[in-house]
Write a protein that holds these residues in place. Structure first.
Motif: not given
Length: 240
Positions: A161-166, A104-109, A16-18
């Motif tokens: 952005a890539l760091a948050m994606l990973f 993005a951190a909320a998305m990670v959570g 999705g990120g790609w």
């Protein structure tokens, strides 16, 4: 088994990120689609789950709905406070990078909770685990797409952005592994989903969609938004 299945969510999130970063020449279409995905996830996935898990009423209103409204308001207040702070330091008011990172951190959570849901479902039984895993893996494409888009939209560097994606991709694996140690109470999970849904709706309605139509108020952008909602509807229907 749960951790192995969560690896599928890991790969789907990266996909999705790609996709989000590969179509930057059609940014308005990306944002329109992302807004539709977020609206669909909130209205068709998060809120129904929250209502089911946290339906007890607090002064006549279901707890999930109270937290949904609270999440919307908190997202609005945080963004305004950060914007005012930026202006006070002499910067032109606009998109604040910290807002994108916080979102993005909320998305990670949320992805972490997805992993916990996979692990808990497999504890209940193989069939239940497979159903939940299908739902998580399919909508994690949208999670990865939205995580990269949100982080970039607020002016953060590509590496961030890539760091948050990973981080978002790894979160379901960590969540699934954590269920070997504990299980999240259903009521707490429902409360979290309600709050997160409100915050996500704010980002979609107040930031993503207006930006999508700001420079390109085209019919194609609107169609991408509808397509995003329709995609989540198909995912939820297939998983159910």
């Amino acid at each position: 088994m749960a951790v192995f299945v969560a690896l599928g969510a890991f790969l789907m999130t990266l996909a999705g990120g790609w996709t989000a970063q590969r179509v930057t020449d059609r940014r308005h279409l990306v944002l329109g689609f992302a807004g539709g995905l977020m609206l669909g996830v909130v209205g068709l996935d998060l809120l129904p789950e929250a209502m089911e898990a946290a339906s007890e009423k607090v002064y006549g209103v279901p707890r999930a709905l109270l937290l949904f409204v609270a999440g919307f308001l908190v997202a609005h207040v945080v963004e305004r406070l950060l914007a005012v702070r930026q202006t006070a330091h002499g910067a032109e008011e606009g998109r604040v990078p910290q807002v994108g990172l916080t979102a993005a951190a909320a998305m990670v959570g949320h992805s972490l909770m997805d992993g916990i849901a996979i692990g808990a479902a497999f504890q209940a039984g193989g069939a239940m685990g497979a159903t939940v895993a299908l739902a998580v893996i399919t909508h994690d494409f949208a999670d990865g797409f939205n995580t990269y888009t949100i982080t970039s939209l607020y002016g953060n560097e590509r590496r961030k952005a890539l760091a948050m994606l990973f981080a978002d991709a790894a979160a379901p694996v960590v969540g699934a592994a954590s269920t070997l140690l504990f299980t999240l109470p259903e009521e707490l999970l429902g409360s979290y989903l309600g709050f997160f849904g409100g915050a996500l709706l704010y980002l979609a309605a107040a930031e993503i969609l207006p930006e999508a139509h700001h420079d390109h108020p085209a019919r194609s952008t609107l169609l991408c938004t509808v397509a995003g909602v329709g995609f989540i509807w198909l995912v939820v229907g297939a998983a159910g």
